[in-house]
Design a protein around this motif. Structure first.
Motif, PDB file in Angstrom:
ATOM      1  N   PHE A   6      74.407  25.031 108.457  1.00 46.59           N
ATOM      2  CA  PHE A   6      73.822  26.368 108.541  1.00 46.59           C
ATOM      3  C   PHE A   6      73.930  27.096 107.205  1.00 46.59           C
ATOM      4  CE2 PHE A   6      74.179  30.938 109.552  1.00 46.59           C
ATOM      5  CZ  PHE A   6      72.922  31.129 110.119  1.00 46.59           C
ATOM      6  N   SER A   7      75.091  27.009 106.572  1.00 53.89           N
ATOM      7  CA  SER A   7      75.267  27.648 105.262  1.00 53.89           C
ATOM      8  C   SER A   7      74.340  27.026 104.221  1.00 53.89           C
ATOM      9  CB  SER A   7      76.720  27.534 104.793  1.00 53.89           C
ATOM     10  OG  SER A   7      77.561  28.287 105.630  1.00 53.89           O
ATOM     11  N   ASP A   8      74.188  25.713 104.287  1.00 52.83           N
ATOM     12  CA  ASP A   8      73.283  25.012 103.378  1.00 52.83           C
ATOM     13  C   ASP A   8      71.856  25.526 103.544  1.00 52.83           C
ATOM     14  OD1 ASP A   8      72.297  22.950 101.576  1.00 52.83           O
ATOM     15  OD2 ASP A   8      71.663  21.868 103.376  1.00 52.83           O
ATOM     16  N   VAL A   9      71.395  25.662 104.781  1.00 47.48           N
ATOM     17  CA  VAL A   9      70.039  26.166 105.040  1.00 47.48           C
ATOM     18  C   VAL A   9      69.910  27.596 104.518  1.00 47.48           C
ATOM     19  CG1 VAL A   9      68.372  26.806 106.834  1.00 47.48           C
ATOM     20  CG2 VAL A   9      69.589  24.630 106.972  1.00 47.48           C
ATOM     21  N   CYS A  10      70.904  28.430 104.758  1.00 48.99           N
ATOM     22  CA  CYS A  10      70.857  29.816 104.269  1.00 48.99           C
ATOM     23  C   CYS A  10      70.717  29.863 102.752  1.00 48.99           C
ATOM     24  CB  CYS A  10      72.101  30.583 104.699  1.00 48.99           C
ATOM     25  SG  CYS A  10      72.152  30.991 106.453  1.00 48.99           S
ATOM     26  N   GLU A  29      56.429  28.477 105.556  1.00 51.39           N
ATOM     27  CA  GLU A  29      56.330  28.012 104.166  1.00 51.39           C
ATOM     28  C   GLU A  29      57.708  27.629 103.630  1.00 51.39           C
ATOM     29  OE1 GLU A  29      52.452  30.692 102.840  1.00 51.39           O
ATOM     30  OE2 GLU A  29      54.473  31.434 102.433  1.00 51.39           O
ATOM     31  N   VAL A  30      58.694  28.441 103.942  1.00 53.74           N
ATOM     32  CA  VAL A  30      60.050  28.149 103.491  1.00 53.74           C
ATOM     33  C   VAL A  30      60.545  26.860 104.141  1.00 53.74           C
ATOM     34  CG1 VAL A  30      62.445  28.937 103.534  1.00 53.74           C
ATOM     35  CG2 VAL A  30      60.621  30.552 102.972  1.00 53.74           C
ATOM     36  N   ALA A  31      60.337  26.718 105.429  1.00 54.43           N
ATOM     37  CA  ALA A  31      60.770  25.511 106.135  1.00 54.43           C
ATOM     38  C   ALA A  31      60.154  24.268 105.505  1.00 54.43           C
ATOM     39  CB  ALA A  31      60.393  25.605 107.614  1.00 54.43           C
ATOM     40  N   TYR A  32      58.868  24.341 105.199  1.00 56.60           N
ATOM     41  CA  TYR A  32      58.196  23.205 104.580  1.00 56.60           C
ATOM     42  C   TYR A  32      58.785  22.916 103.200  1.00 56.60           C
ATOM     43  CZ  TYR A  32      54.724  20.160 102.573  1.00 56.60           C
ATOM     44  OH  TYR A  32      54.108  19.108 101.970  1.00 56.60           O
ATOM     45  N   ALA A  33      58.949  23.964 102.406  1.00 55.81           N
ATOM     46  CA  ALA A  33      59.408  23.792 101.029  1.00 55.81           C
ATOM     47  C   ALA A  33      60.817  23.201 100.951  1.00 55.81           C
ATOM     48  CB  ALA A  33      59.353  25.124 100.285  1.00 55.81           C
ATOM     49  N   ILE A  34      61.695  23.614 101.860  1.00 54.74           N
ATOM     50  CA  ILE A  34      63.080  23.127 101.775  1.00 54.74           C
ATOM     51  C   ILE A  34      63.349  21.972 102.730  1.00 54.74           C
ATOM     52  CG2 ILE A  34      63.917  25.340 100.904  1.00 54.74           C
ATOM     53  CD1 ILE A  34      65.127  25.869 103.691  1.00 54.74           C
ATOM     54  N   ARG A  35      62.292  21.504 103.416  1.00 52.30           N
ATOM     55  CA  ARG A  35      62.369  20.330 104.302  1.00 52.30           C
ATOM     56  C   ARG A  35      63.399  20.499 105.410  1.00 52.30           C
ATOM     57  NH1 ARG A  35      58.758  20.053 100.925  1.00 52.30           N
ATOM     58  NH2 ARG A  35      58.021  18.170  99.928  1.00 52.30           N
ATOM     59  N   VAL A  36      63.298  21.627 106.095  1.00 52.61           N
ATOM     60  CA  VAL A  36      64.207  21.960 107.180  1.00 52.61           C
ATOM     61  C   VAL A  36      63.362  22.394 108.374  1.00 52.61           C
ATOM     62  CG1 VAL A  36      65.994  23.605 107.899  1.00 52.61           C
ATOM     63  CG2 VAL A  36      66.046  22.654 105.608  1.00 52.61           C
ATOM     64  N   PRO A  37      63.754  22.070 109.596  1.00 55.83           N
ATOM     65  CA  PRO A  37      62.981  22.505 110.755  1.00 55.83           C
ATOM     66  C   PRO A  37      62.829  24.029 110.794  1.00 55.83           C
ATOM     67  CG  PRO A  37      64.583  20.857 111.413  1.00 55.83           C
ATOM     68  CD  PRO A  37      64.890  21.210 109.988  1.00 55.83           C
ATOM     69  N   TYR A  38      61.666  24.451 111.221  1.00 56.22           N
ATOM     70  CA  TYR A  38      61.325  25.872 111.304  1.00 56.22           C
ATOM     71  C   TYR A  38      62.364  26.657 112.107  1.00 56.22           C
ATOM     72  CZ  TYR A  38      58.754  30.019 112.870  1.00 56.22           C
ATOM     73  OH  TYR A  38      58.397  31.303 113.177  1.00 56.22           O
ATOM     74  N   HIS A  40      65.503  26.131 112.453  1.00 58.06           N
ATOM     75  CA  HIS A  40      66.720  26.317 111.662  1.00 58.06           C
ATOM     76  C   HIS A  40      66.522  27.454 110.664  1.00 58.06           C
ATOM     77  CE1 HIS A  40      67.774  22.682 113.593  1.00 58.06           C
ATOM     78  NE2 HIS A  40      68.414  22.082 112.621  1.00 58.06           N
ATOM     79  N   VAL A  41      65.341  27.487 110.059  1.00 56.48           N
ATOM     80  CA  VAL A  41      65.043  28.540 109.079  1.00 56.48           C
ATOM     81  C   VAL A  41      65.042  29.905 109.753  1.00 56.48           C
ATOM     82  CG1 VAL A  41      63.240  29.474 107.547  1.00 56.48           C
ATOM     83  CG2 VAL A  41      63.850  27.042 107.453  1.00 56.48           C
ATOM     84  N   THR A  42      64.451  30.012 110.941  1.00 57.07           N
ATOM     85  CA  THR A  42      64.407  31.321 111.604  1.00 57.07           C
ATOM     86  C   THR A  42      65.812  31.817 111.959  1.00 57.07           C
ATOM     87  OG1 THR A  42      64.007  30.329 113.778  1.00 57.07           O
ATOM     88  CG2 THR A  42      62.071  31.004 112.515  1.00 57.07           C
ATOM     89  N   LYS A  43      66.707  30.912 112.341  1.00 57.02           N
ATOM     90  CA  LYS A  43      68.093  31.309 112.620  1.00 57.02           C
ATOM     91  C   LYS A  43      68.792  31.771 111.339  1.00 57.02           C
ATOM     92  CE  LYS A  43      68.577  28.309 116.593  1.00 57.02           C
ATOM     93  NZ  LYS A  43      69.066  27.020 117.086  1.00 57.02           N
ATOM     94  N   ALA A  44      68.564  31.044 110.261  1.00 54.42           N
ATOM     95  CA  ALA A  44      69.161  31.419 108.975  1.00 54.42           C
ATOM     96  C   ALA A  44      68.619  32.770 108.507  1.00 54.42           C
ATOM     97  CB  ALA A  44      68.877  30.338 107.929  1.00 54.42           C
ATOM     98  N   VAL A  45      67.319  32.968 108.641  1.00 48.95           N
ATOM     99  CA  VAL A  45      66.705  34.228 108.220  1.00 48.95           C
ATOM    100  C   VAL A  45      67.270  35.398 109.016  1.00 48.95           C
ATOM    101  CG1 VAL A  45      64.532  35.538 108.254  1.00 48.95           C
ATOM    102  CG2 VAL A  45      64.600  33.235 107.271  1.00 48.95           C
ATOM    103  N   ALA A  46      67.481  35.214 110.299  1.00 52.58           N
ATOM    104  CA  ALA A  46      68.040  36.284 111.123  1.00 52.58           C
ATOM    105  C   ALA A  46      69.415  36.694 110.606  1.00 52.58           C
ATOM    106  CB  ALA A  46      68.123  35.846 112.587  1.00 52.58           C
ATOM    107  N   ARG A  47      70.246  35.724 110.274  1.00 54.88           N
ATOM    108  CA  ARG A  47      71.589  36.038 109.757  1.00 54.88           C
ATOM    109  C   ARG A  47      71.513  36.670 108.367  1.00 54.88           C
ATOM    110  NH1 ARG A  47      76.032  38.254 109.798  1.00 54.88           N
ATOM    111  NH2 ARG A  47      77.869  37.137 109.109  1.00 54.88           N
ATOM    112  N   LEU A  48      70.644  36.156 107.515  1.00 55.83           N
ATOM    113  CA  LEU A  48      70.500  36.701 106.168  1.00 55.83           C
ATOM    114  C   LEU A  48      69.948  38.128 106.203  1.00 55.83           C
ATOM    115  CD1 LEU A  48      69.128  33.508 104.413  1.00 55.83           C
ATOM    116  CD2 LEU A  48      71.427  34.511 104.151  1.00 55.83           C
TER     117      LEU A  48
END
Length: 155
Positions: A6-10, A29-38, A40-48
């Motif tokens: 999770f920290s890595d994705v953030c 776009e972020v999920a695609y660019a960093i090769r992470v499932p969408y 996971h990105v939405t959870k990271a974005v919520a915390r950030l």
């Protein structure tokens, strides 16, 4: 020391948004660019967003932007907020509690090492993570994502 996925994705989300500048990017776009499932990105974005590091705008034309606070925040500060367990060893395992827990030199040494690790990251600003040469690679990946439609097979 090892950080959680999770920290890595953030961190990767912040790096991608850092090079996007005022244009920002969408979660897809972020999920695609960093090769992470969408997801996971939405959870990271919520915390950030909770931490004040990402600004989000919903709806058509919305997206994510890196905040001024994010540029000045340090990686050590962020890790202290993202890494849930300050204990590097599982001394409190109910199935097999450690009999040395009350007076363990190993636990103390590992806690001290963890704090030294984080203290070393206090000297690294999040904005430093996407300096050259990383910034050039992130821009290339982002451009490929836009040309490729920005979709991932995971999201």
């Amino acid at each position: 020391m090892r950080i959680t996925g999770f920290s890595d994705v953030c961190l990767r989300v912040l790096m991608r948004l850092g090079v996007a500048g005022d244009a920002g990017a969408t979660s897809r776009e972020v999920a695609y660019a960093i090769r992470v499932p969408y997801t996971h990105v939405t959870k990271a974005v919520a915390r950030l967003r909770e931490l004040g590091l990402v600004h989000t705008t919903r709806g058509r034309g919305g997206g994510l932007q890196f905040t001024d606070e994010a540029a000045d925040a340090t990686v050590g500060w962020l890790m202290r907020r993202l890494e849930p367990d300050p204990d590097p060893v599982a001394c409190d395992n109910p199935a097999a509690p450690c009999p040395l827990r009350q007076a363990c030199n190993l636990r103390t040494a590992l806690r001290r090492a963890r704090e030294e690790f984080l203290r070393s990251l206090d000297g690294v600003r999040i904005a430093d993570l996407f300096d050259a040469p990383t910034s050039g690679l992130l821009v290339q990946i982002a451009a490929a994502g836009v040309m490729g439609g920005g979709e991932t097979s995971n999201g």
